[in-house]
Motif scaffolding. Structure first.
Motif, short mmCIF file in Angstrom:
data_model
loop_
_atom_site.label_atom_id
_atom_site.label_comp_id
_atom_site.label_asym_id
_atom_site.label_seq_id
_atom_site.Cartn_x
_atom_site.Cartn_y
_atom_site.Cartn_z
N GLN B 38 37.41 -12.59 -16.76
CA GLN B 38 37.69 -13.99 -17.07
C GLN B 38 37.99 -14.72 -15.76
OE1 GLN B 38 41.23 -14.85 -19.42
NE2 GLN B 38 40.35 -16.75 -20.16
N TYR B 39 37.07 -15.58 -15.35
CA TYR B 39 37.31 -16.42 -14.18
C TYR B 39 38.20 -17.58 -14.59
CZ TYR B 39 33.58 -13.59 -12.24
OH TYR B 39 32.82 -12.52 -11.82
N PRO B 40 38.90 -18.21 -13.64
CA PRO B 40 39.83 -19.28 -13.97
C PRO B 40 39.19 -20.36 -14.84
CG PRO B 40 40.09 -18.65 -11.69
CD PRO B 40 38.91 -17.89 -12.20
N ASN B 41 39.88 -20.72 -15.89
CA ASN B 41 39.47 -21.79 -16.81
C ASN B 41 38.13 -21.52 -17.50
OD1 ASN B 41 41.77 -23.42 -16.26
ND2 ASN B 41 40.82 -23.94 -14.30
N GLN B 42 37.81 -20.26 -17.67
CA GLN B 42 36.57 -19.91 -18.37
C GLN B 42 36.85 -18.90 -19.47
OE1 GLN B 42 33.18 -18.86 -15.96
NE2 GLN B 42 33.79 -20.24 -14.31
N GLY B 43 35.85 -18.66 -20.29
CA GLY B 43 35.95 -17.64 -21.31
C GLY B 43 35.69 -16.26 -20.72
N LEU B 44 35.81 -15.24 -21.56
CA LEU B 44 35.57 -13.88 -21.10
C LEU B 44 34.08 -13.59 -21.12
CD1 LEU B 44 38.55 -13.87 -22.34
CD2 LEU B 44 38.24 -11.41 -22.44
N GLN B 45 33.62 -12.83 -20.15
CA GLN B 45 32.23 -12.39 -20.16
C GLN B 45 32.18 -10.89 -19.90
OE1 GLN B 45 29.93 -13.43 -16.35
NE2 GLN B 45 31.39 -15.10 -16.48
N LEU B 46 31.19 -10.26 -20.47
CA LEU B 46 31.08 -8.81 -20.37
C LEU B 46 30.72 -8.39 -18.95
CD1 LEU B 46 31.07 -6.17 -22.10
CD2 LEU B 46 28.57 -6.42 -22.13
N LEU B 47 31.48 -7.43 -18.45
CA LEU B 47 31.22 -6.86 -17.11
C LEU B 47 30.38 -5.59 -17.25
CD1 LEU B 47 32.20 -7.70 -14.29
CD2 LEU B 47 34.15 -6.20 -14.60
N LEU B 48 30.80 -4.72 -18.16
CA LEU B 48 30.06 -3.50 -18.45
C LEU B 48 30.59 -2.87 -19.73
CD1 LEU B 48 32.35 -1.26 -17.57
CD2 LEU B 48 31.39 -1.59 -15.30
N LYS B 49 29.83 -1.88 -20.24
CA LYS B 49 30.23 -1.23 -21.48
C LYS B 49 29.80 0.23 -21.48
CE LYS B 49 26.06 -3.01 -23.71
NZ LYS B 49 25.52 -4.00 -24.69
N TYR B 50 30.58 1.06 -22.16
CA TYR B 50 30.23 2.44 -22.39
C TYR B 50 30.02 2.63 -23.89
CZ TYR B 50 30.31 7.41 -23.10
OH TYR B 50 29.97 8.67 -23.49
N LEU B 51 28.81 3.04 -24.25
CA LEU B 51 28.51 3.30 -25.65
C LEU B 51 28.31 4.80 -25.88
CD1 LEU B 51 26.03 0.34 -26.32
CD2 LEU B 51 28.52 0.38 -26.52
N GLY B 53 26.23 8.55 -23.70
CA GLY B 53 25.40 9.00 -22.59
C GLY B 53 26.19 9.19 -21.31
N SER B 54 25.59 8.79 -20.19
CA SER B 54 26.21 9.00 -18.88
C SER B 54 27.59 8.38 -18.83
CB SER B 54 25.33 8.38 -17.79
OG SER B 54 26.00 8.41 -16.55
N THR B 55 28.53 9.13 -18.28
CA THR B 55 29.92 8.65 -18.25
C THR B 55 30.15 7.61 -17.16
OG1 THR B 55 30.53 10.51 -16.84
CG2 THR B 55 30.83 10.79 -19.23
N LEU B 56 29.21 7.50 -16.23
CA LEU B 56 29.33 6.49 -15.18
C LEU B 56 28.47 5.30 -15.58
CD1 LEU B 56 30.51 5.78 -12.42
CD2 LEU B 56 28.43 6.73 -11.38
N VAL B 57 29.13 4.18 -15.72
CA VAL B 57 28.44 2.98 -16.21
C VAL B 57 28.45 1.93 -15.11
CG1 VAL B 57 28.48 1.17 -17.94
CG2 VAL B 57 29.23 3.46 -18.56
N LYS B 58 27.30 1.35 -14.88
CA LYS B 58 27.21 0.29 -13.88
C LYS B 58 27.14 -1.07 -14.57
CE LYS B 58 25.20 3.12 -10.24
NZ LYS B 58 26.49 3.27 -9.53
N GLY B 59 27.82 -2.05 -13.97
CA GLY B 59 27.83 -3.38 -14.56
C GLY B 59 27.35 -4.44 -13.59
N ILE B 60 27.71 -5.66 -13.90
CA ILE B 60 27.28 -6.77 -13.05
C ILE B 60 28.19 -6.88 -11.83
CG2 ILE B 60 26.28 -8.05 -14.97
CD1 ILE B 60 28.80 -9.84 -14.92
N ASN B 61 27.71 -7.57 -10.82
CA ASN B 61 28.50 -7.87 -9.62
C ASN B 61 28.99 -6.62 -8.87
OD1 ASN B 61 28.15 -10.52 -10.44
ND2 ASN B 61 30.18 -10.69 -11.33
N GLY B 62 28.28 -5.53 -8.98
CA GLY B 62 28.62 -4.33 -8.23
C GLY B 62 29.74 -3.49 -8.80
N PHE B 63 30.22 -3.82 -9.99
CA PHE B 63 31.28 -3.04 -10.61
C PHE B 63 30.71 -1.83 -11.34
CE2 PHE B 63 35.24 -5.28 -10.07
CZ PHE B 63 34.86 -6.57 -9.75
N GLU B 64 31.52 -0.79 -11.44
CA GLU B 64 31.19 0.38 -12.22
C GLU B 64 32.45 0.95 -12.84
OE1 GLU B 64 29.33 2.93 -9.29
OE2 GLU B 64 31.22 3.98 -8.95
N ALA B 65 32.27 1.73 -13.89
CA ALA B 65 33.43 2.34 -14.55
C ALA B 65 33.03 3.74 -14.98
CB ALA B 65 33.87 1.52 -15.75
#
Lengths: 114, 115
Positions: B38-51, B53-65
């Motif tokens: 959630q960026y300032p004064n904005q709604g939430l947006q999805l960064l990444l998700k694990y459903l 399969g592979s336990t390492l998940v890559k998301g937007i903007n260079g993030f991973e989990a």
């Protein structure tokens, strides 16, 4: 073309007044939600509708009444506003059933009660 | 019932340094896991998700989990942060129950990137 849009973005009103926030989604989702975010950024679910039917109704005062005229719209009406109602209210949608619970949020409606 | 714990309410980090935002969850059944930003004064947006399969998940903007089932964790990482990453980050779990997905959010972690 905004996926989840809510209006108004800002609301400033006096205690005791009644106000409404509208939400529309064009994603074809079955489920819509209202969340309340307090000043500490904590997100709390208030209501959820699936195909116009209420499926989640958390412990919210009955001054809050959601209405879903169709599955693309979910409005929130608040009666007799109190100071503690000041918050940002977020509408969200998801594709349930075969979905994962991934939520798509609107930009929020900041309610300030004076 | 599921719950989500984000132990750090604020994480200050210098620009170009690595960062890890911690998330632990509890659930007696399998769940889906998400990180939202959630960026300032904005709604939430999805960064990444694990459903699945592979336990390492890559998301937007260079993030991973990485999903760690034994430790019931889903920590978010970025090797080098940018000023524009300053935002609130929310971990969430989704559980299918009673015919619909129930989503529970953590209390959020504010990432402050220092120039």
């Amino acid at each position: 073309d905004t996926a989840v849009s809510q209006t108004p973005k800002y609301l400033v009103t006096q205690m005791g007044n009644d106000k409404s926030i509208k939400c529309e989604q064009n994603l074809g989702h079955d489920t819509m939600y209202w969340y309340k975010q307090d000043s500490k950024k904590f997100l709390k679910i208030m209501f959820s509708y699936n195909n116009k039917e209420l499926i989640i109704n958390e412990t919210v005062p009955n001054r809050f009444s959601p209405k879903s005229p169709d599955k693309a719209h979910l409005n929130l009406h608040i009666n007799s506003l109190e100071l503690g109602d000041s918050a940002v209210y977020f509408c969200a949608s998801s594709q349930d059933g075969v979905g994962t619970g991934e939520l798509f949020f609107g930009e929020g409606s900041r309610l300030t009660v004076l | 019932a599921q719950s989500v714990t984000q132990l750090d309410s604020q994480v200050p980090v210098f620009e170009e340094a690595p960062v890890e935002l911690r998330c632990n969850y509890s659930s007696s059944v399998s769940v889906y896991l998400f990180w939202y930003v959630q960026y300032p004064n904005q709604g939430l947006q999805l960064l990444l998700k694990y459903l699945s399969g592979s336990t390492l998940v890559k998301g937007i903007n260079g993030f991973e989990a990485e999903f760690n089932k034994s430790q019931t964790s889903f920590h978010l990482r970025k090797p080098s942060v940018h000023i524009s990453d300053t935002a609130e980050y929310f971990c969430a779990v989704s559980l299918y129950s009673g015919g619909y997905q129930k989503v529970t959010f953590g209390t959020g972690t504010k990432l402050q990137v220092i120039p």
